[in-house]
Design an enzyme around this catalytic site. Sequence first.
Site, PDB file in Angstrom:
ATOM      1  N   GLU A  39      -1.906  -7.000  -5.925  1.00 58.99           N
ATOM      2  CA  GLU A  39      -2.356  -6.175  -4.833  1.00 58.99           C
ATOM      3  C   GLU A  39      -1.224  -6.085  -3.683  1.00 58.99           C
ATOM      4  O   GLU A  39      -1.117  -4.950  -3.173  1.00 58.99           O
ATOM      5  CB  GLU A  39      -3.698  -6.428  -4.462  1.00 58.99           C
ATOM      6  CG  GLU A  39      -4.962  -6.249  -5.491  1.00 58.99           C
ATOM      7  CD  GLU A  39      -4.889  -4.699  -5.837  1.00 58.99           C
ATOM      8  OE1 GLU A  39      -4.401  -3.850  -5.328  1.00 58.99           O
ATOM      9  OE2 GLU A  39      -5.489  -4.294  -7.081  1.00 58.99           O
ATOM     10  N   TYR A 122      -7.950  -3.163   2.630  1.00 60.59           N
ATOM     11  CA  TYR A 122      -7.813  -2.632   1.284  1.00 60.59           C
ATOM     12  C   TYR A 122      -7.605  -3.978   0.115  1.00 60.59           C
ATOM     13  O   TYR A 122      -8.269  -4.057  -0.574  1.00 60.59           O
ATOM     14  CB  TYR A 122      -6.513  -1.846   1.086  1.00 60.59           C
ATOM     15  CG  TYR A 122      -6.343  -1.435  -0.359  1.00 60.59           C
ATOM     16  CD1 TYR A 122      -6.842  -0.994  -1.172  1.00 60.59           C
ATOM     17  CD2 TYR A 122      -5.401  -2.551  -1.013  1.00 60.59           C
ATOM     18  CE1 TYR A 122      -6.776  -0.595  -2.582  1.00 60.59           C
ATOM     19  CE2 TYR A 122      -5.042  -2.421  -2.339  1.00 60.59           C
ATOM     20  CZ  TYR A 122      -5.770  -1.597  -3.340  1.00 60.59           C
ATOM     21  OH  TYR A 122      -5.476  -1.601  -4.725  1.00 60.59           O
ATOM     22  N   ASP A 140      -7.930   3.481  -1.322  1.00 59.03           N
ATOM     23  CA  ASP A 140      -6.454   3.600  -1.193  1.00 59.03           C
ATOM     24  C   ASP A 140      -6.074   5.030  -1.196  1.00 59.03           C
ATOM     25  O   ASP A 140      -6.992   5.906  -1.536  1.00 59.03           O
ATOM     26  CB  ASP A 140      -5.588   2.763  -2.191  1.00 59.03           C
ATOM     27  CG  ASP A 140      -5.820   3.345  -3.882  1.00 59.03           C
ATOM     28  OD1 ASP A 140      -6.690   4.334  -3.891  1.00 59.03           O
ATOM     29  OD2 ASP A 140      -4.944   2.624  -4.454  1.00 59.03           O
TER      30      ASP A 140
END
Length: 365
Positions: A39, A122, A140
């Site tokens: 990520e 996020y 996102d």
Amino acid sequence: MNKQEKEELQKRLIRWYLEKRRPLPWRETSDPYRIWLSEVMLQQTQVNTVIPYYHRFLKKFPDLQLLAQADQQKVLKMWEGLGYYARARNLHKAAQTVVMEHQGEVPSNWEAFKKLPGVGDYIAAAVLSIAFHRPCAVVDGNVKRVLARLRLLREPVNTSSAHKIFKAAAEKLLDRDDPATFNQAIMELGALVCAPRKPDCVNCPVRPGCRAYQTGNVDAYPKRIATRAVPQYHIAVGVVCKKDRMLITRRKPEGLLGGLWEFPGGKVAKKESPQQACIREIAEEVNLKVVVDAYLTRVRHVYTHFKIVMDIYCCRYVSGRVRLNGPVDHRWIRINEIDRFAFPKANHKFLPALRQWEAERKPIV
Ligand code: SF4
């Protein structure tokens, strides 16, 4: 959207994802460290670019303990070329915090995980939902676009005030029984089907629940506000040669490209030639007097908020002792040692020309 419609949409989306998702390496693991790493790498970077970096990084640092113990320069070297180096520095610091404060276990609750360096909303939502199945909705760019179209959200996606609105919409739509799959599914839909231009509505699993499609407004969403043109800076850089060695300097650890190595240089001032700027910058930054021997090349590079045009000169050391003003370290290296240091991508663009110039020049004795 009533409860039944929402459940139908969730079901369709998840079914589509399980059938059509791309087989990506981080989808084959439940290790929170590996999911977290993916990520972090995927922020601002394309999937295809990330894949080789992801494998290389894990080969070097297969677990969080090894990452925590590593020297920052080695971590930056593994990140070299991926850009946004604060991501690597923060992940490294976060790994050290996890080892020191959480017995090496990635925290699975929002408060503790969110406190780690570099962990924003996020990353927290993505890692906690995917690795620990916590019901946190991810937001996102892909998710914003899908939500704007599904729900006809008029808030421009590129404003800071939009985040709250899209987060609330994402939370409302989240499948709380399976947040890991739902979150990955909605991001994948944005990446593969609900594209910025020409979305593939005909093959979209959530078309029956999509208000933009139903009202013929797909092209009008998401809304954006016009942004200012990206500024461009003219930079002069000098490769200072002293016999068979050249000078490199290390940037301070924080900020843009923090901790990376580079050749001295800086912005060309008004009414100054790039060559004059090169000589001046070297004097100001490392306290050396040099003369320019050759013009090497010009490279261009685009960062998020600005772009640069860089003129590179090969310079000969004349006098002075290195005294740093800005950089935090320096080395006089031979060209064949260059790969041991992590350089920004813009520097990599002229390294082939530098290697060739170095191979052809007669060493200064
Ligand atoms: Fe996007 Fe079209 Fe699907 Fe709506 S129907 S979510 S606009 S791809």
